[in-house]
Design a protein around this motif. Structure first.
Motif, PDB file in Angstrom:
ATOM      1  N   PRO A  24     -23.686  40.186 -23.215  1.00  0.00           N
ATOM      2  CA  PRO A  24     -22.557  40.122 -22.447  1.00  0.00           C
ATOM      3  C   PRO A  24     -22.833  38.921 -21.539  1.00  0.00           C
ATOM      4  O   PRO A  24     -24.039  38.874 -20.960  1.00  0.00           O
ATOM      5  N   GLU A  25     -22.245  37.887 -20.904  1.00  0.00           N
ATOM      6  CA  GLU A  25     -22.725  36.923 -20.001  1.00  0.00           C
ATOM      7  C   GLU A  25     -21.660  36.055 -19.244  1.00  0.00           C
ATOM      8  O   GLU A  25     -20.361  36.268 -19.662  1.00  0.00           O
ATOM      9  N   VAL A  26     -22.377  35.895 -18.117  1.00  0.00           N
ATOM     10  CA  VAL A  26     -21.038  35.404 -16.852  1.00  0.00           C
ATOM     11  C   VAL A  26     -21.571  33.786 -17.259  1.00  0.00           C
ATOM     12  O   VAL A  26     -22.240  32.927 -16.324  1.00  0.00           O
ATOM     13  N   ASN A  27     -20.989  33.765 -18.617  1.00  0.00           N
ATOM     14  CA  ASN A  27     -20.316  32.051 -19.166  1.00  0.00           C
ATOM     15  C   ASN A  27     -20.169  31.716 -20.236  1.00  0.00           C
ATOM     16  O   ASN A  27     -19.385  33.132 -20.648  1.00  0.00           O
ATOM     17  N   MET A  28     -20.104  30.669 -21.077  1.00  0.00           N
ATOM     18  CA  MET A  28     -19.302  30.788 -21.921  1.00  0.00           C
ATOM     19  C   MET A  28     -20.085  31.217 -23.962  1.00  0.00           C
ATOM     20  O   MET A  28     -19.755  30.592 -24.167  1.00  0.00           O
ATOM     21  N   GLY A  29     -21.258  31.847 -23.662  1.00  0.00           N
ATOM     22  CA  GLY A  29     -22.407  32.494 -24.281  1.00  0.00           C
ATOM     23  C   GLY A  29     -23.629  30.968 -24.285  1.00  0.00           C
ATOM     24  O   GLY A  29     -23.997  30.644 -25.734  1.00  0.00           O
ATOM     25  N   GLN A  30     -23.776  30.864 -23.494  1.00  0.00           N
ATOM     26  CA  GLN A  30     -25.116  30.037 -22.809  1.00  0.00           C
ATOM     27  C   GLN A  30     -25.710  30.412 -24.444  1.00  0.00           C
ATOM     28  O   GLN A  30     -27.362  30.310 -24.672  1.00  0.00           O
ATOM     29  N   LEU A  31     -27.044  31.730 -23.659  1.00  0.00           N
ATOM     30  CA  LEU A  31     -27.521  32.567 -24.635  1.00  0.00           C
ATOM     31  C   LEU A  31     -27.242  32.461 -26.142  1.00  0.00           C
ATOM     32  O   LEU A  31     -27.878  32.475 -26.600  1.00  0.00           O
ATOM     33  N   ALA A  32     -26.047  32.608 -26.209  1.00  0.00           N
ATOM     34  CA  ALA A  32     -25.448  33.454 -27.327  1.00  0.00           C
ATOM     35  C   ALA A  32     -26.099  31.346 -28.339  1.00  0.00           C
ATOM     36  O   ALA A  32     -26.540  32.260 -29.830  1.00  0.00           O
ATOM     37  N   LYS A  33     -26.197  31.278 -27.842  1.00  0.00           N
ATOM     38  CA  LYS A  33     -25.837  29.480 -28.344  1.00  0.00           C
ATOM     39  C   LYS A  33     -26.941  29.472 -28.958  1.00  0.00           C
ATOM     40  O   LYS A  33     -27.691  29.624 -29.723  1.00  0.00           O
ATOM     41  N   ILE A  34     -28.234  29.448 -28.344  1.00  0.00           N
ATOM     42  CA  ILE A  34     -30.137  29.119 -28.395  1.00  0.00           C
ATOM     43  C   ILE A  34     -30.455  30.119 -29.120  1.00  0.00           C
ATOM     44  O   ILE A  34     -30.953  29.940 -30.297  1.00  0.00           O
ATOM     45  N   LEU A  35     -29.731  31.802 -29.037  1.00  0.00           N
ATOM     46  CA  LEU A  35     -30.430  32.851 -29.753  1.00  0.00           C
ATOM     47  C   LEU A  35     -29.865  32.405 -31.456  1.00  0.00           C
ATOM     48  O   LEU A  35     -30.506  32.495 -32.441  1.00  0.00           O
ATOM     49  N   ARG A  36     -29.069  32.154 -31.283  1.00  0.00           N
ATOM     50  CA  ARG A  36     -28.846  31.900 -33.499  1.00  0.00           C
ATOM     51  C   ARG A  36     -28.859  31.078 -33.379  1.00  0.00           C
ATOM     52  O   ARG A  36     -29.683  31.126 -35.131  1.00  0.00           O
ATOM     53  N   SER A  37     -29.381  29.744 -32.676  1.00  0.00           N
ATOM     54  CA  SER A  37     -30.055  28.561 -33.380  1.00  0.00           C
ATOM     55  C   SER A  37     -31.697  28.770 -33.312  1.00  0.00           C
ATOM     56  O   SER A  37     -32.784  28.237 -34.915  1.00  0.00           O
ATOM     57  N   GLU A  38     -32.397  29.378 -32.611  1.00  0.00           N
ATOM     58  CA  GLU A  38     -33.591  30.578 -32.748  1.00  0.00           C
ATOM     59  C   GLU A  38     -33.607  30.786 -33.687  1.00  0.00           C
ATOM     60  O   GLU A  38     -35.026  31.402 -34.929  1.00  0.00           O
ATOM     61  N   PHE A  39     -32.919  32.197 -34.211  1.00  0.00           N
ATOM     62  CA  PHE A  39     -33.703  33.090 -34.990  1.00  0.00           C
ATOM     63  C   PHE A  39     -32.247  33.677 -36.380  1.00  0.00           C
ATOM     64  O   PHE A  39     -32.431  34.999 -36.524  1.00  0.00           O
ATOM     65  N   LEU A  40     -31.449  32.591 -35.881  1.00  0.00           N
ATOM     66  CA  LEU A  40     -30.227  32.922 -36.766  1.00  0.00           C
ATOM     67  C   LEU A  40     -29.682  33.731 -37.585  1.00  0.00           C
ATOM     68  O   LEU A  40     -29.486  34.570 -38.589  1.00  0.00           O
ATOM     69  N   HIS A  41     -29.792  34.842 -36.865  1.00  0.00           N
ATOM     70  CA  HIS A  41     -28.928  36.048 -36.717  1.00  0.00           C
ATOM     71  C   HIS A  41     -27.358  35.601 -36.618  1.00  0.00           C
ATOM     72  O   HIS A  41     -26.762  35.326 -35.465  1.00  0.00           O
ATOM     73  N   HIS A  42     -26.766  36.581 -37.374  1.00  0.00           N
ATOM     74  CA  HIS A  42     -25.650  36.192 -37.667  1.00  0.00           C
ATOM     75  C   HIS A  42     -24.401  37.218 -37.046  1.00  0.00           C
ATOM     76  O   HIS A  42     -23.107  37.306 -37.361  1.00  0.00           O
ATOM     77  N   GLY A  43     -25.126  38.352 -36.372  1.00  0.00           N
ATOM     78  CA  GLY A  43     -24.274  39.102 -36.175  1.00  0.00           C
ATOM     79  C   GLY A  43     -23.915  39.321 -34.220  1.00  0.00           C
ATOM     80  O   GLY A  43     -24.128  40.249 -33.797  1.00  0.00           O
ATOM     81  N   ILE A  44     -24.554  38.122 -33.878  1.00  0.00           N
ATOM     82  CA  ILE A  44     -24.486  38.153 -32.078  1.00  0.00           C
ATOM     83  C   ILE A  44     -22.994  38.000 -31.950  1.00  0.00           C
ATOM     84  O   ILE A  44     -21.558  37.555 -32.374  1.00  0.00           O
ATOM     85  N   ILE A  45     -22.269  38.641 -31.508  1.00  0.00           N
ATOM     86  CA  ILE A  45     -21.364  39.150 -30.690  1.00  0.00           C
ATOM     87  C   ILE A  45     -21.298  38.561 -28.654  1.00  0.00           C
ATOM     88  O   ILE A  45     -21.584  39.716 -28.189  1.00  0.00           O
ATOM     89  N   GLN A  46     -20.768  38.081 -28.822  1.00  0.00           N
ATOM     90  CA  GLN A  46     -20.045  36.499 -27.184  1.00  0.00           C
ATOM     91  C   GLN A  46     -19.332  38.074 -26.671  1.00  0.00           C
ATOM     92  O   GLN A  46     -18.156  38.336 -27.080  1.00  0.00           O
ATOM     93  N   PHE A  47     -19.741  38.305 -25.637  1.00  0.00           N
ATOM     94  CA  PHE A  47     -18.672  39.106 -24.670  1.00  0.00           C
ATOM     95  C   PHE A  47     -18.709  38.165 -23.047  1.00  0.00           C
ATOM     96  O   PHE A  47     -19.652  37.838 -22.452  1.00  0.00           O
ATOM     97  N   ASN A  48     -17.831  36.640 -22.886  1.00  0.00           N
ATOM     98  CA  ASN A  48     -18.217  36.230 -21.924  1.00  0.00           C
ATOM     99  C   ASN A  48     -16.843  36.465 -20.791  1.00  0.00           C
ATOM    100  O   ASN A  48     -15.785  36.152 -20.858  1.00  0.00           O
ATOM    101  N   LEU A  49     -17.036  36.153 -19.818  1.00  0.00           N
ATOM    102  CA  LEU A  49     -16.036  36.894 -18.578  1.00  0.00           C
ATOM    103  C   LEU A  49     -16.863  35.460 -17.882  1.00  0.00           C
ATOM    104  O   LEU A  49     -17.943  36.009 -16.780  1.00  0.00           O
ATOM    105  N   VAL A  50     -16.262  34.771 -17.362  1.00  0.00           N
ATOM    106  CA  VAL A  50     -16.647  34.155 -15.968  1.00  0.00           C
ATOM    107  C   VAL A  50     -15.235  33.649 -14.716  1.00  0.00           C
ATOM    108  O   VAL A  50     -14.951  32.544 -14.346  1.00  0.00           O
ATOM    109  N   ARG A  51     -15.688  33.992 -13.712  1.00  0.00           N
ATOM    110  CA  ARG A  51     -14.965  34.761 -13.122  1.00  0.00           C
ATOM    111  C   ARG A  51     -15.137  34.776 -11.655  1.00  0.00           C
ATOM    112  O   ARG A  51     -14.271  34.978 -10.399  1.00  0.00           O
TER     113      ARG A  51
END
Lengths: 347, 619
Positions: free
Chosen positions: B568-595
């Motif tokens: 879960p991030e209060v952005n559109m998935g910024q940490l998700a983007k980094i973790l995917r590229s750094e650790f190649l984990h395919h099971g990352i599920i974004q949960f983004n609410l930017v209110r």
């Protein structure tokens, strides 16, 4: 080289202030002369310690200056030198902090930092190398270029009105405002020494010739044949006279300056305006600053104004001292446990 | 004294209260006072102020509504509560704006004096909600708060307008009665705050007592609520907000490093308070400099760093953008510097008073050139204290800029904090290099850190700057191979911070199907959401990243042990983007609410349940 173990004042020579780096300005650049006069003048500053000198600069030809001084130095980013210098000076008031800057660096991108340093009266010395051109980027007009100037970015002539740097510094309430010229070695040395000894923001504008992109910008003020008729040397307590034969003077008619001929039988030296650099009012200082580049008047050099006011750095450090005396030296443990707290006992 | 009325006392575990009114009604103050009193009773609590960017929006309008939410409990809590159980609405606009958020059957206390034609119209009510059935199903208490305040202040020598300002203290007094809180914390505060204006002490105290007595006497209120103190670990506690904790953290870092603290800053919401707090502590040898702009804020700090201070600058997103070039200068000159970004809604001016986590990529990558810096983030208001120390420690020990990310939610929110003793805080090792014989400005230690030599040191005069440096000598260098080498050195130096930062810890099973991973201020909502899901039988683990560049060295290993990672991030998935590229984990599920709002714990809980296939319980 001076030995720091010796007790008492250290005697420096100009060489002690030269770093081991090759100077890499264009041959014939006015910056060489300024560097030489600084290195010649620094040993004359009473009580100077090389390790306490910090030169700060921004970006531009002039901003390479710190590399050539064997002092502490910081070649920073475009326009920010006065702000960096402020941080150094107010956190370490025992240091002497100098800024080397150019007309683009100080008056364009760094204009905001410049006026606020002046306003605060931080004890830093700002040397403006004004060549009225962007030289490091190879020849675009600057905020001090004259209107109509043809440069790479103004092929049909500049439509900008230039800044008058002295007026700007006066308007921002700088407590020391002076001007000199790269080619006038003796005068420049005396102005550097005066700036060094001033307590507060010292602004020294130096007309500097860029022989590559703006050669001869100050020719009238430096050529043997013309300079005496076009330069007015301001000296505290002295009448404002100029000219080859020292027979022209500045007279104030109301608030209007006029040039009078002292041989015309109508005017005498007693009519001529006497320079008072400590005049608290800005009016006469502004009148003088506006003589600059005026076809009917000589361009003044020298100290336009010097005032003695508490500096920002000394006031800040005094406040720290006063508050510490009043409240006692801060105790972190006490602070953390102060105010509304409650205790939960271990179960 | 009249008849003793019968009052029932109800024991409850937790409650969420929201105070709402015009931005001039003093709701933030009321909420803060209620929080401080509640904290001193030993309840665990969490607060969420919510106020408009306008200082005084036109009275009575919806956009002028200012709110303060407080969640308190007899057990551990981690969020300011999702849906209020109690709403104090000082006018129709406050009622209208907050009604949709309330729990079914919530208690509503309204100031009926403000429900006139004009205010109803301003709030957009066509008919009076107190009469038209809008509030059916809620437990509504209509109290003429303004009139009762006037009555209580009859003898006080103030104008009508001035008397009206005390009505929030009447409301506060009533709430104190309702939740069995003592008045003394607030009365002591009044006496200190208005010591030069005794008439205001008198007025506000009278209004406060009148509110309390109103609850006591009026037949309408028949139930009082008791919330036992929480069982917190033993120790001395205080209530602290994120910005206050940040300011104190830097004072602590200054003490622990033995360096004077210098703050160069330009006021910006929601970070200005840090500058305000620190400007008070001159007797801690703290220098604060309110600069002419954001750039002067950071560059003055860079100057102070060069001169040998613990130098920091504080800002929010737009200010971080302005400081970008100067951060690069600190990277190149390898000077210690902490940049605090109290994130707010963006882009541009965005939502100045609302929270967001959308500056992560800006913090990690937002500079020209290869310009790595340390990035850390605080998880809770009190954690800002520890992360300010950590940011300072990394900056000083690695001669590097470090960005500390907090956000509007942490900055203004508060929670009880078990106060640490100074000797429990980490030491920060700083030594100015003094060996003139062997001095090279860009020589390196085992962590690739260069020596710090401050002006004033004899025979070590040297020059630094933004041009590329030759390694070791620090002279200006345009050599291609040297540049490549220096780019690598600067990157490796930041990576070396991994040696001194703690590992990522997993709460719950160390491997499994689902890990809920967060960073920054989502900690509380995730913790609460995960615990609720566990209570419903779901197997779910939690981990929280506080070090974002570099990541803790076991991060990849932790992630690899889980099939799915809910992020879960209060952005559109910024940490998700980094973790995917750094650790190649395919099971990352974004949960983004930017209110502009923090996550609610129920949203996390529901998401977890959804991931396990809906309403069915787990194993």
């Amino acid at each position: 080289m001076a030995n720091n173990i010796e007790v008492g004042e250290i005697k420096y020579t100009p060489k002690d202030f030269a770093s081991d780096q090759d100077v890499r300005w264009c041959p014939g650049c006015g910056d060489y002369a300024i560097l030489a006069q600084v290195q010649r003048t620094f040993p004359k500053i009473p009580g100077i310690k090389r390790e306490n000198i910090v030169w700060v600069s921004g970006i531009g030809c002039s901003s390479r200056f710190p590399y050539y001084m064997n002092t502490y130095g910081f070649h920073s980013i475009h326009g920010r030198a006065p702000a960096i210098a402020t941080g150094i000076k107010i956190s370490r008031p025992e240091l002497q902090v100098w800024v080397a800057t150019g007309d683009g660096d100080l008056l364009s991108i760094g204009g905001n930092h410049f006026i606020h340093a002046c306003r605060r009266n931080v004890d830093i010395k700002i040397m403006l190398f004004n060549n009225r051109i962007y030289a490091l980027t190879k020849g675009q007009y600057s905020p001090t270029s004259e209107r109509g100037k043809i440069t790479k970015t103004t092929p049909y002539g500049s439509i900008d009105y230039p800044f008058n740097a002295i007026s700007l510094a006066l308007g921002a309430n700088a407590t020391f405002v002076a001007r000199s010229i790269d080619r006038d070695a003796k005068h420049l040395q005396s102005m550097i020494l005066r700036a060094a000894q001033h307590k507060g923001t010292a602004f020294l504008e130096i007309y500097q010739n860029c022989n590559i992109f703006n050669d001869g910008a100050f020719r009238l003020l430096t050529d043997k044949e013309t300079k005496e008729d076009h330069v007015l040397y301001l000296e505290h307590g002295k009448p404002m006279i100029f000219g080859k034969n020292k027979d022209k003077g500045i007279v104030l008619k109301g608030l209007e300056p006029v040039v009078v001929d002292l041989n015309d039988g109508k005017h005498t030296i007693d009519d001529v305006l006497v320079h008072d650099e400590n005049d608290a009012s800005l009016i006469r200082a502004f009148i003088l600053s506006h003589l600059t580049d005026h076809p009917d008047f000589p361009t003044p050099v020298g100290v336009f104004r010097q005032l003695f006011q508490p500096t920002y750095d000394e006031s800040l450090n005094q406040q720290i001292k006063d508050v510490t005396e009043k409240l006692g030296k801060g105790d972190l443990e006490k602070l953390l446990f102060s105010g509304n707290t409650w205790t939960v006992s271990d179960n | 004294m009249g008849n003793e009325k019968q009052t029932e006392e109800k024991q409850i575990r937790e409650v969420t209260v929201r105070f709402a009114g015009d931005s001039g009604d003093g709701m933030q103050l009321t909420g803060t006072q209620f929080s401080n009193t509640t904290a001193s009773l030993g309840n665990d609590l969490s607060t969420l102020p919510d106020y408009p960017a306008e200082i005084r929006a036109p009275a009575g309008t919806l956009y002028g509504v200012s709110g303060f939410q407080l969640h308190f409990s007899s057990s551990d809590i981690y969020t300011p509560g999702d849906k209020p159980d109690v709403l104090v609405a000082m006018n129709p606009a406050a009622l209208k704006k907050n009604l949709p958020d309330l729990k079914p059957g919530a208690m509503i206390i309204v100031n009926t004096d403000s429900f006139d034609k004009k205010n109803l119209a301003l709030a957009g009510f066509e008919t009076n909600p107190l009469e038209d059935g809008t509030l059916d199903g809620f437990e509504v208490y209509e109290v003429p708060i303004t009139t009762l305040t006037f009555n209580a202040l009859e003898d006080v020598d103030l104008s009508t307008k001035e008397k009206a300002r005390s009505k929030n203290f009447f409301a506060l007094g009533l709430m104190y009665w309702l939740f069995e809180r003592p008045l003394d914390t607030t009365i002591n505060w009044l006496k200190e705050k208005f010591k030069n204006k005794p008439v205001l002490i008198e007025a506000n105290e009278k209004a406060l007592r009148a509110g309390y007595n109103f609850g006591d006497i009026t037949e309408r209120f028949t139930t009082r609520y008791k919330i036992e103190p929480a069982k917190l670990p033993g120790g001395t506690y205080r209530n602290i907000s994120g910005n206050e904790a940040t300011a104190w953290g830097f004072i602590a870092a200054s003490v622990k490093s033995g360096l004077p603290l210098f703050l160069g800053s330009y006021p910006i919401t929601p970070a200005s308070e840090i500058l305000q707090y620190l400007s008070k502590y001159k007797n801690f040898n703290v220098r604060t400099f309110q600069a002419e702009d954001e750039i002067a804020g950071i560059t003055s700090a860079i100057g102070a760093s060069f001169a040998g201070n613990l130098a920091i600058t504080t800002t929010s997103g737009p200010g971080l953008a302005l400081k970008t070039e100067a951060i690069g200068l600190a990277v190149m000159t390898e000077l210690p510097l902490v940049i605090v970004d109290v994130q707010r809604g963006g882009p541009s001016t965005g939502l100045p008073t609302k929270t967001e986590q959308a500056d992560l990529l800006q913090a990690i990558y937002g500079r020209n050139g290869e310009a790595p810096v340390g990035v850390v983030a605080a998880a809770t208001p009190s954690d800002c204290f520890h992360m300010a120390i950590e940011a300072s420690r990394l900056a000083l020990e690695f001669m590097s800029p470090v960005i500390l990310l907090t956000d509007g939610y942490l900055a203004n929110g508060s929670e009880p904090w078990k106060i640490p003793h100074v000797d429990e805080l980490p030491e920060i090792k700083v030594e100015f290099y003094k060996d003139a014989e062997n001095f090279k400005p860009y020589a390196r230690n085992e962590n690739l850190v260069r020596p710090w030599v401050v002006p004033g040191t004899p025979n070590m005069e040297h020059r630094i700057g933004g041009l590329e440096k030759a390694n070791i000598t620090g002279n200006v260098s345009y050599d291609p191979e040297n540049h490549h080498e220096m780019v690598k050195i600067r990157a490796q130096k930041i990576q070396n911070m991994q040696k001194v930062i703690p590992d990522l810890e997993v709460d719950g099973d160390q491997e499994g199907d689902l890990l809920v991973l967060g960073w920054g201020s989502t900690y509380g909502a995730i913790k609460e959401g995960v615990e609720r899901a566990r209570k419903r039988g779901y197997k779910v683990s939690q981990a929280h990243l506080k070090y974002l560049n570099p990541f803790p060295k076991n991060t990849g290993g932790v992630l690899a042990k889980f099939e799915r990672i809910l992020l879960p991030e209060v952005n559109m998935g910024q940490l998700a983007k980094i973790l995917r590229s750094e650790f190649l984990h395919h099971g990352i599920i974004q949960f983004n609410l930017v209110r502009g709002l923090p996550f609610r714990s129920t949203e996390i809980e529901e998401k977890i349940i959804e991931l396990f296939g809906g309403g069915n319980n787990g194993q």
